[in-house]
Design a protein around this motif. Structure first.
Motif, PDB file in Angstrom:
ATOM      1  N   VAL A 129       0.839  -1.188   0.000  1.00 39.09           N
ATOM      2  CA  VAL A 129       0.000   0.000   0.000  1.00 39.09           C
ATOM      3  C   VAL A 129       0.879   1.244   0.000  1.00 39.09           C
ATOM      4  N   ASP A 140       1.354   4.177  -2.853  1.00 35.46           N
ATOM      5  CA  ASP A 140       1.089   5.518  -2.358  1.00 35.46           C
ATOM      6  C   ASP A 140       2.309   6.434  -2.563  1.00 35.46           C
ATOM      7  N   ASN A 165      -1.698   4.800  -6.072  1.00 35.21           N
ATOM      8  CA  ASN A 165      -2.732   4.615  -5.042  1.00 35.21           C
ATOM      9  C   ASN A 165      -3.781   3.547  -5.322  1.00 35.21           C
ATOM     10  N   GLU A 166      -3.416   2.477  -6.006  1.00 30.64           N
ATOM     11  CA  GLU A 166      -4.448   1.478  -6.268  1.00 30.64           C
ATOM     12  C   GLU A 166      -4.834   0.689  -5.026  1.00 30.64           C
ATOM     13  N   LEU A 167      -3.848   0.377  -4.186  1.00 30.23           N
ATOM     14  CA  LEU A 167      -4.101  -0.577  -3.108  1.00 30.23           C
ATOM     15  C   LEU A 167      -4.506   0.094  -1.807  1.00 30.23           C
ATOM     16  N   GLY A 168      -5.272  -0.648  -1.004  1.00 34.92           N
ATOM     17  CA  GLY A 168      -5.645  -0.171   0.316  1.00 34.92           C
ATOM     18  C   GLY A 168      -5.924  -1.364   1.201  1.00 34.92           C
ATOM     19  N   ILE A 169      -5.987  -1.125   2.526  1.00 34.36           N
ATOM     20  CA  ILE A 169      -6.389  -2.185   3.449  1.00 34.36           C
ATOM     21  C   ILE A 169      -7.832  -1.911   3.839  1.00 34.36           C
ATOM     22  N   PHE A 189     -10.041  -0.285  -4.971  1.00 37.17           N
ATOM     23  CA  PHE A 189     -11.352   0.357  -4.940  1.00 37.17           C
ATOM     24  C   PHE A 189     -12.242  -0.190  -6.053  1.00 37.17           C
TER      25      PHE A 189
END
Ligand code: SF4
Ligand code: SF4
Ligand code: FES
Ligand code: FES
Lengths: 157, 525
Positions: free
Chosen positions: B154, B158, B164-168, B180
């Protein structure tokens, strides 16, 4: 495509000014947007907020998916949240919630067919002294019995 | 510059350095997952606990700044116990599917468990099941169960790729990596997330299930994908090269490399290569050991060197250029050397991180040598000279990866107008089928099969060594030009036979080379 109203937009912009880090405005912005989007957050909403706030969609989704107070699917016109934490549970809140579901012929967390109600079981709403209680949209109803609760719902337009 | 002691050893560190940096500088080991020197500090895995004298509780090393006189210990029983329990918590919901996991053999969980494992887990509860084999995008596959939520990937999207594709997403034991609304993880640097993922949660589509990592050797080299010249490790065995990963070099690429650069192993492997010397006959190609063609070829060149042109790409080493240019200019007194620059309009493109529009590893080295040898020719003159028969033989030192030479077909067609054409190149190309009769094709070595120096875009000379032999009959450019000069090309232990300056790696018999050639067989080692 979801769009914030002018009023909503002003609110979100104001929140953005308020904190040192823009990310801190995500919760209030989601709150404003949820109100304007019939009580839930769709991917559309996140996309729009991401553009308005200039924060990545994935970041907003991180916050949004962390909190249960943001709804991930459409809710009824009246979102009935029955507290099922300790005081309320001891005073029959779970039975109360089950009664409402039974009367409205709907399962918890799902929407009635006419789109009027969603019944959710939630954690403490801070009104333990008047248990059991429920919150319908923004209003609290306290010292309930299954019947009185059902009567309240029937009374809603 | 505070002074501290690490496990009893005195160490002076930079101002503001964290304990983990100090430990790394001192070449000592410390268990960690979330910390990565190329990313910001997250402090979420809690594995890097250390004991600091005077402090009743353990602290995390990655987010504690060293202060003057600090006494740090990361080998005590207390520290080991913390790592042991930290690890056990990481494993609560981990599926432990190492037998079917592509990371096995280079997995952070396996490695740390060997050292700190509890070996008698007390977890009696059911594990939380999550999604497996999630198609994240064109390059990466995600297994959410295996993820230990270190957030390295992430932070990479970032902070480094800034995409910014990944997130938790979600919370507690339901937390998982995601994108998303099902958007793809698709950026030019996406495979770095696979490198930095300490476990088997992110795996590379290109590499997964192709080899168990313990069947691979690795060796350091330079990426030939563009003029940045990222430092890399290539992973190989007798079946060929399988993957390329970045190696830290502060001056060049930091910790990263681009996704396209990782494909360079594909045009080095045997199936993409020119394996034999060939001569085009009206009926098709006839194959030879290149040495056997020496007489024919050199007679074309040496009869009248003034009518021969040499076309060269920015894909060869400085040593090769030096020797070949001196052969041309000094021995034959010819300055007919022409620079084939692919996509000149893209030369100065740069994506802001690493990838450059000049898809040659050594354009700078070539330009410098052209200048040193006083060569200033124009491409269009070559074409005119071919058309007016001022040049009747063209010798080409072609690209290793023709994909990055969009003008390949067109160049081949215009050069094929010369009376004779000698094309030397490491990779094969479908267009070779259409060359006129009489054309010679000479197999050259790829960058992993020779040693030498590339000069990158900024003028930095980077030496690299030979990794392995893939095509036993391939020659270096120097060896190939020895052929042209009519000298006998034999591969035997006498270094004087070759004019190559760096033949150390090749002072072996052809038999030996053949024996050590790659065998493309599944499952064989
Ligand atoms: S997918 Fe890998 S790198 Fe990303 S958070 Fe999980 S374990 Fe860390
Ligand atoms: S930036 Fe250039 S040198 Fe670096 S990995 Fe990519 S292609 Fe190779
Ligand atoms: S327990 Fe129900 S409101 Fe607190
Ligand atoms: S490396 Fe320090 S907490 Fe993860």
């Amino acid at each position: 495509m979801f769009q914030l109203s002018n009023e909503g937009l002003t609110k979100v912009k104001k929140e953005l000014q308020r904190y040192e880090s823009k990310d801190s405005a995500i919760i209030p912005a989601l709150y404003v947007a949820q109100k304007e989007n019939k009580g839930w957050i769709s991917p559309d909403v996140i996309h729009h907020l991401s553009q308005v706030m200039d924060i990545a969609e994935s970041k907003i989704t991180e916050v949004f998916s962390f909190y249960t107070m943001f709804n991930k699917k459409p809710v009824g016109k009246y979102h009935v949240q029955v507290c099922c934490t300790l005081s309320c549970a001891l005073n029959g809140a779970r039975e109360l919630a089950d009664h409402l579901c039974h009367e409205l012929k709907v399962r918890a967390e799902e929407m009635t067919e006419d789109g009027r109600f969603t019944i959710s079981k939630v954690e403490c709403l801070g009104s333990c002294g008047t248990a059991p209680m429920m919150q319908v949209n923004d209003r609290y109803y306290e010292n309930l019995t299954p019947e009185s609760a059902m009567n309240i719902l029937r009374g809603l337009k | 510059m505070p002074k501290c002691t690490i496990n009893g050893q005195e160490v002076v560190v930079k101002d503001g350095a964290t304990i983990i940096e100090a430990i790394h500088h001192n070449n000592q080991k410390i268990a960690h997952y979330c910390w990565h020197p190329g990313l910001s500090v997250a402090g979420v895995c809690r594995l890097c606990m250390v004991e600091i004298e005077g402090n009743p509780r353990l602290q995390i090393a990655c987010n504690t700044v060293v202060s003057e006189g600090m006494k740090i210990n990361n080998t005590s029983e207390k520290v080991k116990d913390a790592a042991k329990w930290g690890l056990d918590f990481h494993l609560i919901n981990h599926p432990l599917d190492c037998p079917i996991c592509d990371q096995a053999g280079e997995c952070g969980l396996q490695d740390q468990y060997m050292e700190f494992g509890k070996y008698d887990p007390e977890m009696a509860e059911r594990k939380v099941k999550k999604k497996k084999v999630v198609d994240l995008g064109p390059t990466v596959v995600l297994d959410t169960e295996r993820c230990i939520l270190c957030s390295r990937c992430v932070r990479f999207t970032d902070e480094v790729s800034k995409t910014n594709e990944l997130g938790i997403f979600n919370r507690g034991d339901r937390s998982e990596i995601g994108t998303f609304d099902g958007k793809e993880l698709d950026n030019k640097y996406s495979l770095n997330t696979v490198d930095i993922c300490p476990v088997g949660a992110l795996t590379s589509k290109d590499f997964r299930f192709r080899q168990r990592v313990w069947y691979l050797k690795d060796a350091q080299s330079i990426c030939t994908g563009c003029s940045t010249g990222c430092n890399v490790k290539v992973y190989f065995n007798k079946e060929g090269l399988f993957r390329v990963k970045p190696v830290f070099n502060e001056k060049v690429n930091g910790y990263w490399m681009c996704d396209e650069g990782r494909d360079i192993y594909k045009f080095v492997n045997k199936n993409a290569r020119l394996l034999k010397g060939k001569k085009k006959k009206p009926t098709g190609f006839e194959e030879f050991f290149p040495g056997a063609l020496a007489k024919d070829i050199s007679s074309l060149v040496t009869a009248d060197p003034g009518k021969v042109a040499f076309v060269v790409t920015g894909q060869f080493t400085n040593e090769e250029y030096d020797q070949v240019f001196s052969l041309w200019t000094k021995k034959w007194g010819s300055k007919n050397i022409f620079h084939w620059l692919n996509s000149p309009e893209k030369q100065n493109e740069f994506d802001g991180l690493l990838l450059r529009g000049d898809r040659n590893p050594n354009t700078q080295g070539l330009l410098k040598r052209l200048k040193d040898f006083g060569i200033s020719t124009q491409w269009k003159d070559l074409i005119t000279k071919i058309n007016t028969h001022e040049i009747d033989t063209v010798v080409v030192a072609g690209p290793e990866n023709p994909i990055w030479f969009p003008d390949f077909k067109e160049k081949l067609a215009s050069l094929a107008k010369a009376k004779s054409l000698i094309w030397m190149q490491s990779s094969n190309h479908p267009e070779f089928e259409n060359v006129p009769a009489g054309t010679y094709l000479i197999p050259l070595k790829s960058f992993v099969e020779k040693e030498g120096t590339f000069t990158n875009y900024s003028g930095l000379d980077q030496k690299f060594s030979k990794v392995t032999t893939i095509v036993s009959e391939a020659l270096t450019l120097t060896e190939a030009c020895t052929l042209l000069a009519g000298e006998n090309l034999m591969i035997r232990p006498d270094p004087n036979v070759l004019i190559a300056a760096h033949p150390t790696a090749d002072r072996v018999t052809l038999e030996h080379r053949k024996k050590n050639e790659f065998v493309f067989r599944r499952g064989a080692l």
